[in-house]
Design a protein around this motif. Structure first.
Motif, short mmCIF file in Angstrom:
data_model
loop_
_atom_site.label_atom_id
_atom_site.label_comp_id
_atom_site.label_asym_id
_atom_site.label_seq_id
_atom_site.Cartn_x
_atom_site.Cartn_y
_atom_site.Cartn_z
N LEU A 193 -3.51 -3.27 57.69
CA LEU A 193 -3.62 -2.92 56.44
C LEU A 193 -4.61 -3.36 55.91
CD1 LEU A 193 0.32 -3.43 55.34
CD2 LEU A 193 -0.95 -1.29 55.91
N LEU B 256 -1.94 3.18 54.27
CA LEU B 256 -1.51 3.52 55.57
C LEU B 256 0.05 4.16 55.11
CD1 LEU B 256 -1.54 3.81 58.72
CD2 LEU B 256 -0.37 1.67 58.88
N LEU C 242 3.38 5.42 56.86
CA LEU C 242 4.10 5.30 58.12
C LEU C 242 5.49 6.33 58.07
CD1 LEU C 242 4.45 3.70 60.92
CD2 LEU C 242 6.00 2.20 59.47
N LYS D 259 10.87 2.74 61.05
CA LYS D 259 9.72 2.66 59.67
C LYS D 259 10.33 1.48 58.88
CE LYS D 259 10.46 6.55 57.71
NZ LYS D 259 11.87 6.68 58.01
N CYS E 235 9.78 -1.94 60.88
CA CYS E 235 8.49 -2.23 60.67
C CYS E 235 8.25 -3.15 59.27
CB CYS E 235 7.58 -1.36 60.85
SG CYS E 235 7.43 -0.59 62.73
N ALA E 236 8.55 -2.27 58.38
CA ALA E 236 8.36 -3.05 56.95
C ALA E 236 9.27 -4.25 56.82
CB ALA E 236 9.18 -2.20 55.75
N ALA F 157 7.28 -7.05 58.53
CA ALA F 157 5.89 -7.24 57.79
C ALA F 157 6.16 -8.33 56.58
CB ALA F 157 5.28 -5.86 57.37
N VAL G 4 4.04 -3.24 50.04
CA VAL G 4 4.97 -2.47 51.23
C VAL G 4 5.91 -1.71 50.32
CG1 VAL G 4 6.60 -2.51 53.08
CG2 VAL G 4 4.80 -4.21 52.92
N ASP H 222 8.69 1.14 50.54
CA ASP H 222 9.49 1.66 51.43
C ASP H 222 10.17 2.90 50.61
OD1 ASP H 222 11.54 2.33 53.36
OD2 ASP H 222 12.66 0.63 53.25
N LEU I 137 1.25 -0.08 52.32
CA LEU I 137 1.85 0.42 53.24
C LEU I 137 2.85 1.31 52.62
CD1 LEU I 137 2.67 0.85 56.42
CD2 LEU I 137 4.17 -1.17 56.26
N TYR I 138 2.64 2.73 52.92
CA TYR I 138 3.63 3.76 52.25
C TYR I 138 4.60 4.26 53.24
CZ TYR I 138 4.83 8.22 50.19
OH TYR I 138 5.55 9.25 49.71
N ILE I 139 5.83 3.92 53.21
CA ILE I 139 6.68 4.37 54.20
C ILE I 139 7.66 5.75 53.88
CG2 ILE I 139 8.95 3.57 55.49
CD1 ILE I 139 7.75 0.91 55.21
#
Length: 299
Positions: free
Chosen positions: A32, A38, A40, A48, A51-52, A55, A173, A175, A205-207
């Motif tokens: 990132l 990014l 995900l 997903k 991973c969040a 992080a 992040v 989610d 980080l866009y989940i």
């Protein structure tokens, strides 16, 4: 390209042991960077959120490293961990459950300022609270004295974004930040995230399970299934030229106004879907760069 603020370096997370072990994430690597997002992408259960949470250090990796500005977080001292926790903030999926119903919106914004912003004292806290609400397009006079249940879902999510910004993060992040919102307000929240990324030079980080929104939000994309990232790279290259069978499967589920709904050629048969999932779920270490800024895990 600028140095990564946060990176996952071949990170694996396994729950349980032996034959019953669940491999929630397998050799995950991504970075990132400031001013970039990014996406995900993957369906529920793909890994997903695991991973969040790694992080955010809610989960510790079974193996691999989490790097903050090039340094392993695992070996950081307490002061460095505190800095990391301030720098990496999260916006949760449920905009109501992530706010305490017993406290006003003003309380939710004052608290992180008091805990993490020692440079702000006295009346400056109230001034900053107003500025945070204005930044997320909310009227401080109307919203600050209210309780979470008195706001709409979109307003609550904007409050969550304001609370995240209160500590001056470097990475957010998010989610699935719009999945529980009405369709009519989702675009406003996505626009707000884009503005924050650009104006504050944040890494995002866009989940999401919705690959259709990835192009709108993110410069880079990573498609995830069964704990593995199967295709990744520039969002435009991956979406315009999807090569992994699972990426194609995801994109086939996005409604296309130019394709007739009852056209049998436009739909995959159940046995084809099952075969794609079976092949995509198998652990695979071979990676190919199919074009610049576009990578795929071989199946």
């Amino acid at each position: 390209m600028s140095e990564a603020i946060l990176a996952l370096d071949t990170v694996t997370k396994t729950f349980g042991h032996g034959a019953s072990a669940v491999h929630a994430a397998r050799s995950i690597s991504f970075s990132l960077r400031a001013g970039r997002a990014l996406a995900l992408v993957g369906e529920s259960g793909s890994g997903k959120t695991t991973c969040a949470r790694m992080a955010m250090r809610e989960y510790l990796p079974t193996s691999g490293r989490i790097l903050y500005k090039g340094r392993p977080v695992e070996t950081a001292n307490s002061a460095e961990i505190a800095r990391y926790r301030r720098s990496v903030q999260m916006i949760f999926q449920d905009p109501f459950a992530s706010l305490n119903p017993a406290h006003t919106i003003a309380h939710h914004l004052r608290r992180p300022l008091k805990l993490h912003r020692p440079d702000i004292k006295g009346t400056e806290i109230d001034v900053t609270t107003r500025e945070l609400l204005q930044r997320v397009r909310l009227d401080p006079d109307l919203v600050a004295p209210k309780y979470p249940h008195e706001l709409s879902g979109g307003q609550r999510q904007r409050v969550n974004i304001a609370r995240t910004l209160a500590v001056k993060p470097e990475v957010i992040v998010a989610d699935e930040p719009t999945s529980m919102l009405d369709v009519s307000v989702r675009l406003g929240v996505l626009n707000l995230l884009n503005e924050m990324k650009q104006e504050l030079n944040l890494g995002l980080l866009y989940i999401t399970h919705d690959i259709a929104t990835a192009r709108y939000v993110a410069e880079d994309i990573a498609v995830m299934y069964a704990g593995q990232i199967v295709e990744w790279g520039s969002t435009a290259r991956v979406i315009d030229n999807p090569l992994h069978p699972y990426t194609r499967l995801l994109l086939s589920a996005v409604p296309d106004p130019d394709v007739q709904f009852d056209d049998p050629k436009a739909r995959l048969r159940p046995n084809e879907v099952d075969e794609i999932r079976r092949r995509s779920a198998a652990p695979q270490d071979d990676i190919v760069e199919v074009e610049p800024e576009h990578f795929m895990r071989m199946v």
